[in-house]
Design an enzyme around this catalytic site. Sequence first.
Site, PDB file in Angstrom:
ATOM      1  CE  LYS A 112      68.310  37.194 101.372  1.00  0.00           C
ATOM      2  NZ  LYS A 112      68.929  37.061 100.080  1.00  0.00           N
ATOM      3  CE  LYS A 197      65.224  43.708  98.914  1.00  0.00           C
ATOM      4  NZ  LYS A 197      66.485  42.988  98.690  1.00  0.00           N
ATOM      5  CE  LYS A 200      65.055  38.363  92.111  1.00  0.00           C
ATOM      6  NZ  LYS A 200      66.202  38.341  92.991  1.00  0.00           N
TER       7      LYS A 200
HETATM    8  P1  TYM Z   1      68.829  40.566  93.404  1.00  0.00           P
HETATM    9  O1  TYM Z   1      68.580  39.425  92.496  1.00  0.00           O
HETATM   10  O2  TYM Z   1      68.177  40.560  94.742  1.00  0.00           O
HETATM   11  O3  TYM Z   1      68.409  41.908  92.699  1.00  0.00           O
HETATM   12  C1  TYM Z   1      68.847  42.247  91.390  1.00  0.00           C
HETATM   13  C2  TYM Z   1      69.019  43.755  91.293  1.00  0.00           C
HETATM   14  O4  TYM Z   1      67.784  44.404  91.620  1.00  0.00           O
HETATM   15  C3  TYM Z   1      68.003  45.349  92.661  1.00  0.00           C
HETATM   16  N1  TYM Z   1      66.811  45.381  93.522  1.00  0.00           N
HETATM   17  C4  TYM Z   1      66.145  46.497  93.841  1.00  0.00           C
HETATM   18  N2  TYM Z   1      66.334  47.775  93.519  1.00  0.00           N
HETATM   19  C5  TYM Z   1      65.467  48.674  94.018  1.00  0.00           C
HETATM   20  N3  TYM Z   1      64.416  48.340  94.810  1.00  0.00           N
HETATM   21  C6  TYM Z   1      64.185  47.068  95.158  1.00  0.00           C
HETATM   22  N4  TYM Z   1      63.140  46.746  95.914  1.00  0.00           N
HETATM   23  C7  TYM Z   1      65.075  46.071  94.673  1.00  0.00           C
HETATM   24  N5  TYM Z   1      65.130  44.717  94.813  1.00  0.00           N
HETATM   25  C8  TYM Z   1      66.209  44.324  94.113  1.00  0.00           C
HETATM   26  C9  TYM Z   1      69.200  44.821  93.427  1.00  0.00           C
HETATM   27  O5  TYM Z   1      69.836  45.849  94.162  1.00  0.00           O
HETATM   28  C10 TYM Z   1      70.049  44.278  92.307  1.00  0.00           C
HETATM   29  O6  TYM Z   1      70.793  45.294  91.713  1.00  0.00           O
HETATM   30  N6  TYM Z   1      73.404  39.752  95.282  1.00  0.00           N
HETATM   31  C11 TYM Z   1      72.651  40.250  94.125  1.00  0.00           C
HETATM   32  C12 TYM Z   1      72.935  39.487  92.856  1.00  0.00           C
HETATM   33  C13 TYM Z   1      74.361  39.444  92.462  1.00  0.00           C
HETATM   34  C14 TYM Z   1      75.114  40.514  91.897  1.00  0.00           C
HETATM   35  C15 TYM Z   1      76.390  39.980  91.645  1.00  0.00           C
HETATM   36  C16 TYM Z   1      74.803  41.846  91.601  1.00  0.00           C
HETATM   37  C17 TYM Z   1      75.189  38.368  92.541  1.00  0.00           C
HETATM   38  N7  TYM Z   1      76.412  38.675  92.030  1.00  0.00           N
HETATM   39  C18 TYM Z   1      77.415  40.781  91.102  1.00  0.00           C
HETATM   40  C19 TYM Z   1      75.828  42.637  91.060  1.00  0.00           C
HETATM   41  C20 TYM Z   1      77.101  42.108  90.812  1.00  0.00           C
HETATM   42  C21 TYM Z   1      71.181  40.090  94.414  1.00  0.00           C
HETATM   43  O7  TYM Z   1      70.764  39.328  95.255  1.00  0.00           O
HETATM   44  O8  TYM Z   1      70.382  40.798  93.573  1.00  0.00           O
END
Ligand code: TYM
Length: 332
Positions: A112, A197, A200
């Site tokens: 990023k 991947k 969003k």
């Molecule tokens: P985020 O918001 O990018 O994604 C939320 C969840 O969706 C999963 N995910 C995917 N799984 C499969 N294929 C994909 N293409 C895909 N895109 C997203 C992510 O793995 C995630 O589980 N850093 C985290 C948010 C966060 C968090 C936390 C998660 C902040 N604090 C504490 C767990 C525990 C994030 O950016 O997720």
Amino acid sequence: MTRIFSGIKPTGHLTLGNYLGAVRRWAEVDQHEAEALFCVVDLHALTVEHDPARVRRLSRQAATLLLAAGLDPALCTVFVQSHVDEHTRLSYLLECTATDGELRRMIQYKEKSARAQASGESVRFSLLSYPVLMAADILAYRADEVPVGEDQTQHVELTRDLAVRFNQRYGHTFTVPKATRPAVAARVMDLQDPTSKMGKSHESGAGIVYLLDEADVVRKKIMRAVTDSGRVVEYDRETRPGVANLLEILAACENGNPNDLAGVYESYGALKKDTAEAVVEALRPLRERHAALAADPGYVDGVLKEGADRARGMARPVVDAACRAMGLLPAG
Ligand code: TYM
């Protein structure tokens, strides 16, 4: 009882990747089997260029979608990160536990920050410290498990390292959590670029299925998915990433196995058609419930308030204990 924590970041509209990789399991399994907390992690959305009104809108939409996906406030706690101060309180303590080197090694930071620099944007300091805040999200609740997609593995590893280091230095305070992943679709790929991947915040939406896309839009995106010039339907992520991605999506929607499904299809066209219909069917109830809930924002606000109250009650004693362990004088 096992305690589970996971979160989702309101940086864009939620995608099929978020659903199959994380949210669906939260609703179908985790909330029934454990004491579970699910959080819209809005502070994390401030680590990149953002429009305040959009973050506000997306936070509410994400919370509404979590409920539409089946999270039940009678079974689990749904809340917004910024409503519970303990996350940022603990984050600072963990910044004093983490090292600059280990944060700079995080793959998401490297990717990023390189992207931001290439487009002439400055890199916010919070992008570097992001995984520390994520560790605080998890450790503040002494969560045992963190159900996430594959892309979050490194961040959960760092969380484990910080918990172990803190416990060794200052006395046992945190549970050392582990990441759990879905059996299939732990990394749903972009339909137009199956080597990256489905995320969003990508520029173009053509390869991304959003949870609120109309059924016809979903069909069109999947029917136009990039595959390859071959004809044989095989499950091989290395040599046929586009087809493998479709097989995983279909398998996830039908609780099947991508290898077995590969044997069923004789053409890419038939595979795409069935995958499109399976996704439309999987998302239909969610879209319908979302429409009903979006018409009642007061209900969603009430759920979030109650969730934050409950979460605060759980996190405060843990963060207070961490403050004391590190040598801070208790207040009054
Ligand atoms: P985020 O918001 O990018 O994604 C939320 C969840 O969706 C999963 N995910 C995917 N799984 C499969 N294929 C994909 N293409 C895909 N895109 C997203 C992510 O793995 C995630 O589980 N850093 C985290 C948010 C966060 C968090 C936390 C998660 C902040 N604090 C504490 C767990 C525990 C994030 O950016 O997720």
